[in-house]
Motif scaffolding. Structure first.
Motif, PDB file in Angstrom:
ATOM      1  N   CYS A  54       8.155   1.971   0.691  1.00 16.01           N
ATOM      2  CA  CYS A  54       8.038   1.170   1.913  1.00 16.01           C
ATOM      3  C   CYS A  54       9.418   0.621   2.306  1.00 16.01           C
ATOM      4  CB  CYS A  54       7.045   0.033   1.681  1.00 16.01           C
ATOM      5  SG  CYS A  54       6.408  -0.667   3.218  1.00 16.01           S
ATOM      6  N   ASP A  55       9.596   0.444   3.613  1.00 15.23           N
ATOM      7  CA  ASP A  55      10.908   0.198   4.231  1.00 15.23           C
ATOM      8  C   ASP A  55      11.974  -0.478   3.375  1.00 15.23           C
ATOM      9  OD1 ASP A  55       9.267   0.999   6.287  1.00 15.23           O
ATOM     10  OD2 ASP A  55       9.934  -0.534   7.685  1.00 15.23           O
ATOM     11  N   LYS A  56      11.752  -1.766   3.060  1.00  9.12           N
ATOM     12  CA  LYS A  56      12.831  -2.561   2.453  1.00  9.12           C
ATOM     13  C   LYS A  56      13.009  -2.268   0.975  1.00  9.12           C
ATOM     14  CE  LYS A  56      12.843  -4.693   6.375  1.00  9.12           C
ATOM     15  NZ  LYS A  56      11.773  -3.870   6.957  1.00  9.12           N
ATOM     16  N   GLY A  78       5.731  -5.183   0.742  1.00  8.67           N
ATOM     17  CA  GLY A  78       4.819  -4.412   1.596  1.00  8.67           C
ATOM     18  C   GLY A  78       5.032  -4.827   3.039  1.00  8.67           C
ATOM     19  N   GLU A  79       5.538  -3.904   3.800  1.00  8.68           N
ATOM     20  CA  GLU A  79       5.911  -4.202   5.186  1.00  8.68           C
ATOM     21  C   GLU A  79       4.741  -4.771   5.990  1.00  8.68           C
ATOM     22  OE1 GLU A  79       9.106  -3.701   5.720  1.00  8.68           O
ATOM     23  OE2 GLU A  79       8.949  -4.529   7.725  1.00  8.68           O
ATOM     24  N   THR A  80       3.549  -4.290   5.694  1.00  8.48           N
ATOM     25  CA  THR A  80       2.418  -4.657   6.548  1.00  8.48           C
ATOM     26  C   THR A  80       1.807  -6.005   6.175  1.00  8.48           C
ATOM     27  OG1 THR A  80       1.002  -3.391   5.063  1.00  8.48           O
ATOM     28  CG2 THR A  80       1.782  -2.292   7.070  1.00  8.48           C
ATOM     29  N   LEU A  81       1.978  -6.436   4.937  1.00 15.22           N
ATOM     30  CA  LEU A  81       1.261  -7.643   4.508  1.00 15.22           C
ATOM     31  C   LEU A  81       2.156  -8.876   4.373  1.00 15.22           C
ATOM     32  CD1 LEU A  81      -1.112  -6.100   1.792  1.00 15.22           C
ATOM     33  CD2 LEU A  81      -1.640  -6.653   4.155  1.00 15.22           C
ATOM     34  N   THR A 106      11.364   3.487   9.407  1.00 14.01           N
ATOM     35  CA  THR A 106      12.409   3.023   8.497  1.00 14.01           C
ATOM     36  C   THR A 106      12.248   3.615   7.094  1.00 14.01           C
ATOM     37  OG1 THR A 106      12.634   1.018   9.777  1.00 14.01           O
ATOM     38  CG2 THR A 106      13.572   0.985   7.578  1.00 14.01           C
ATOM     39  N   ALA A 107      11.016   3.698   6.590  1.00 19.39           N
ATOM     40  CA  ALA A 107      10.837   4.228   5.233  1.00 19.39           C
ATOM     41  C   ALA A 107      11.343   5.665   5.142  1.00 19.39           C
ATOM     42  CB  ALA A 107       9.364   4.153   4.834  1.00 19.39           C
ATOM     43  N   SER A 108      10.969   6.495   6.123  1.00 19.36           N
ATOM     44  CA  SER A 108      11.433   7.889   6.116  1.00 19.36           C
ATOM     45  C   SER A 108      12.944   7.954   6.331  1.00 19.36           C
ATOM     46  CB  SER A 108      10.722   8.694   7.204  1.00 19.36           C
ATOM     47  OG  SER A 108       9.333   8.704   6.975  1.00 19.36           O
ATOM     48  N   GLY A 153       1.127   7.005   0.271  1.00 16.59           N
ATOM     49  CA  GLY A 153       2.460   7.256   0.817  1.00 16.59           C
ATOM     50  C   GLY A 153       2.851   6.259   1.879  1.00 16.59           C
ATOM     51  N   HIS A 154       4.095   6.394   2.338  1.00 14.85           N
ATOM     52  CA  HIS A 154       4.604   5.499   3.378  1.00 14.85           C
ATOM     53  C   HIS A 154       4.420   6.119   4.751  1.00 14.85           C
ATOM     54  CE1 HIS A 154       8.228   7.939   3.841  1.00 14.85           C
ATOM     55  NE2 HIS A 154       8.453   7.870   2.546  1.00 14.85           N
ATOM     56  N   CYS A 155       4.825   5.402   5.795  1.00 13.63           N
ATOM     57  CA  CYS A 155       4.578   5.834   7.180  1.00 13.63           C
ATOM     58  C   CYS A 155       5.047   7.278   7.396  1.00 13.63           C
ATOM     59  CB  CYS A 155       5.281   4.909   8.155  1.00 13.63           C
ATOM     60  SG  CYS A 155       4.527   3.283   8.236  1.00 13.63           S
ATOM     61  N   PRO A 197       0.806  -1.226   0.000  1.00 15.28           N
ATOM     62  CA  PRO A 197       0.000   0.000   0.000  1.00 15.28           C
ATOM     63  C   PRO A 197       0.837   1.274   0.000  1.00 15.28           C
ATOM     64  CG  PRO A 197      -0.893  -1.596   1.547  1.00 15.28           C
ATOM     65  CD  PRO A 197       0.400  -2.170   1.063  1.00 15.28           C
ATOM     66  N   CYS A 198       1.990   1.241   0.655  1.00 15.40           N
ATOM     67  CA  CYS A 198       2.837   2.448   0.704  1.00 15.40           C
ATOM     68  C   CYS A 198       3.341   2.836  -0.685  1.00 15.40           C
ATOM     69  CB  CYS A 198       4.042   2.202   1.614  1.00 15.40           C
ATOM     70  SG  CYS A 198       3.601   1.745   3.289  1.00 15.40           S
ATOM     71  N   ASN A 199       3.395   1.887  -1.609  1.00  8.99           N
ATOM     72  CA  ASN A 199       3.942   2.139  -2.948  1.00  8.99           C
ATOM     73  C   ASN A 199       2.860   2.072  -4.028  1.00  8.99           C
ATOM     74  OD1 ASN A 199       6.177   1.811  -1.336  1.00  8.99           O
ATOM     75  ND2 ASN A 199       7.329   0.561  -2.767  1.00  8.99           N
TER      76      ASN A 199
HETATM   77 FE1  FES Z   1       5.278   0.852   4.519  1.00  6.91          FE
HETATM   78 FE2  FES Z   1       5.499   1.798   7.109  1.00  6.91          FE
HETATM   79  S1  FES Z   1       4.354   0.112   6.339  1.00  6.91           S
HETATM   80  S2  FES Z   1       6.476   2.424   5.322  1.00  6.91           S
END
Ligand code: FES
Length: 570
Positions: free
Chosen positions: A121-123, A84-87, A198-200, A191-193, A52-54
């Motif tokens: 998103c983070d990674k 996706g970090e969340t999924l 970590t993403a920021s 957008g991301h968190c 979702p962040c991307n």
């Molecule tokens: Fe994607 Fe936080 S879940 S940046």
């Protein structure tokens, strides 16, 4: 003398080979003049509806394409695996190295002269920079940008509040209905968190390394200026190709030191250490875990951003963005490092202004004197462990307490809320087998939620130690990345409930009060339990992943192979 573009090894050929390369591109309705002698720019996209962040990155890719075309290049968008970090289960970190392989091989194998890396998103950011570094073509990063700040009951909220809401909900201080309302209010835009998670931290990392245009880190994803930045980046990559400005020209040792200082000033994620080490390993710059402590030591925390502070990425942008932070660090940074726009980093920040000192403090009057990250050593982390003192409780930075040990994540989940658990506010929670090989994939479980009985007593923080990671949005007195990890059978693996653990952050130490003889006696008795995967990528990962203090890359991916394709089947 004009350089022959790499893409001409495909499209510039005569006879059958050139026919094949060009004819199939033409099935997309592209006239041959588009790829005859123009720089071909790959747009490496981590767009996915499962990230979702991307999810908005295809739209951003259109802006990049406009910029590429405007500058006389030919844009080609290609997908890579997204994270996706969340999924993603069991943890996105398990696949960071896999994505980096996807990126590396996709770039090298295709007729591209330069690359725009679209991530968020983070990674996704470290994975793309790692993969591109192993090829070393001209490359520029465009981040997706942070979400707008969440709004709940008149308050600003972001991902870090998830941990507070969870604790309040568990302690009965938040109803199910309130919990659901907060859930809908937190992620209210693309957008991301929105916190300095970590993403920021990764978006700030690429800007401070010089891999993006200025202001890449903080422009909100929903702000029209994010698209403008994407278009300008598309325009700029064409010039970078003409100048042959490669990643290795930008990613110097000095640039890495700049990124470490900036991460300290912004209170960036602990994951920054692991990802920067991995990137350095790919581009061939010597960097050790000690460098993070040494280089960041004189830098106080200046950005008042969650989770260490109060504000959000949107506020950072309105306050002047990362260039305003960089300008404040002028006496420390290596100002002569070249960046993606061809100017030095000092040239990029020298005109910056700060519009809100509540968000970006000054070196003279920092937001917090505590350094953002510290590296600990001791008999339970011979190769190091990390802590984020700026997000910890000051009274716990020097502390001794009895260990309450969980052998793995399942053991933690089963017993953490047991009323008979021998835990109080002085205890030290220890979680094993969540390291790179042990879990496998080193999940973000290190900031263990406290036992219900402590939360009900109003306890907000106790010392926690693990060989895993923590979300960049997390906080508390949390020691992470213990190396060697438990499944390798070192001292950390034999700590038992009741052992006394002493943490002394000012002295950079973490020890268990046991003699070497006792530790050795226990180690001989213990059967180590490495994770097992019979086949597939996870098998490859377990057998080749390095420890956290080295960046948790796969050992055979270190370094690069350049952009040359050695064999040619046509
Ligand atoms: Fe994607 Fe936080 S879940 S940046």
């Amino acid at each position: 003398m004009q350089r022959i573009l790499r893409s001409q090894q495909w499209f510039g050929r005569k006879g059958k080979d050139g026919f094949i390369y060009r004819a199939w591109m033409k099935n997309q309705g592209i006239p041959s003049y588009e790829f005859e002698g123009k720089p071909v720019i790959g747009i490496c996209n981590t767009w996915s509806e499962l990230t979702p962040c991307n999810a908005h990155l295809r739209e951003l890719a259109e802006s990049v394409k406009r910029g590429v075309s405007e500058a006389g290049g030919f844009p080609v968008e290609f997908p890579v695996m997204s994270l996706g970090e969340t999924l993603i289960k069991p943890t996105a970190m398990l696949y960071r190295n896999q994505v980096s392989m996807d990126v590396e091989e996709s770039i090298r194998a295709n007729p591209v002269d330069g690359v725009v890396l679209l991530c968020g998103c983070d990674k996704t950011t470290p994975a793309l920079v790692m993969g591109a570094s192993s090829v070393n073509l001209p490359s520029i990063v465009v981040s997706g940008g942070p979400m707008l700040t969440g709004k709940y009951k008149g308050k600003d909220i972001g991902t870090s509040d998830l941990w507070r809401f969870t604790a309040d909900h568990k302690a009965g201080m938040m109803t199910d209905e309130e919990f659901a309302t907060a859930e809908a209010a937190m992620c209210r835009s693309r957008g991301h968190c929105a916190v300095m998670g970590t993403a920021s931290s990764m978006a700030c990392m690429v800007e401070s390394l010089g891999l993006s245009l200025p202001q890449n880190a903080a422009i909100p994803a929903a702000d029209a200026r994010r698209k403008v930045l994407a278009q300008l980046s598309g325009k700029r990559i064409v010039e970078m190709v003409k100048e042959d400005l490669k990643l290795s020209d930008i990613l110097t040792r000095k640039a890495f030191e700049n990124a470490i200082m900036v991460n300290a000033a912004i209170g960036g994620s602990t994951n920054f250490i692991i990802h920067l080490l991995a990137i350095a390993g790919r581009i061939g710059v010597p960097l050790t875990i000690e460098d993070f402590d040494k280089v960041s030591a004189p830098i106080p925390l200046m950005a008042n951003l969650q989770p260490a502070g109060a504000f959000f990425m949107e506020d950072l942008f309105y306050a002047g963005g990362l260039p305003a932070v960089l300008k404040e660090l002028d006496g420390f940074l290596h100002g002569d490092c070249v960046t993606a726009n061809g100017r030095t980093i000092r040239d990029n920040y020298k005109e910056a202004e700060c519009y809100n000192r509540n968000v970006i403090a000054t070196i003279a009057h920092p937001f917090n004197d505590n350094t953002a990250l510290a590296v600990l050593r001791g008999n339970i982390c011979e190769n190091g462990a990390v802590i984020k003192p700026s997000a910890a409780s000051p009274h716990l930075l020097q502390h001794s307490g009895k260990a309450v040990v969980f052998e793995n994540i399942e053991d933690y989940k089963k017993r953490i809320d047991d009323p008979d658990l021998p835990v109080d506010e002085h205890s030290v929670l220890v979680l094993k087998s969540v390291g790179p090989k042990g879990y496998p994939g080193m999940p973000e479980v290190g900031n263990m939620t406290l036992p219900r009985k402590l939360l009900e007593q109003g306890v907000k923080d106790i010392v926690r130690v693990s060989d895993g990671r923590m979300s960049g949005t997390g906080f508390g007195t949390v020691v992470l990345h213990v190396s060697p990890e438990a499944v390798l059978g070192g001292n950390f693996s034999v700590i038992e409930t009741g052992d006394i653990i002493t943490i002394d952050v000012p002295a950079r130490s973490l020890n268990v009060d046991l003699t070497d003889e006792e530790l050795n006696r226990r180690k001989q008795k213990r059967k180590s339990r490495p994770a097992v995967a019979e086949r597939g990528y996870v098998n490859l990962y377990i057998n080749h992943v390095e420890q956290a203090h080295l960046g948790a890359d796969l050992d055979f991916l270190k370094g690069g192979s350049g952009s040359e394709v050695l064999r040619d089947s046509h």
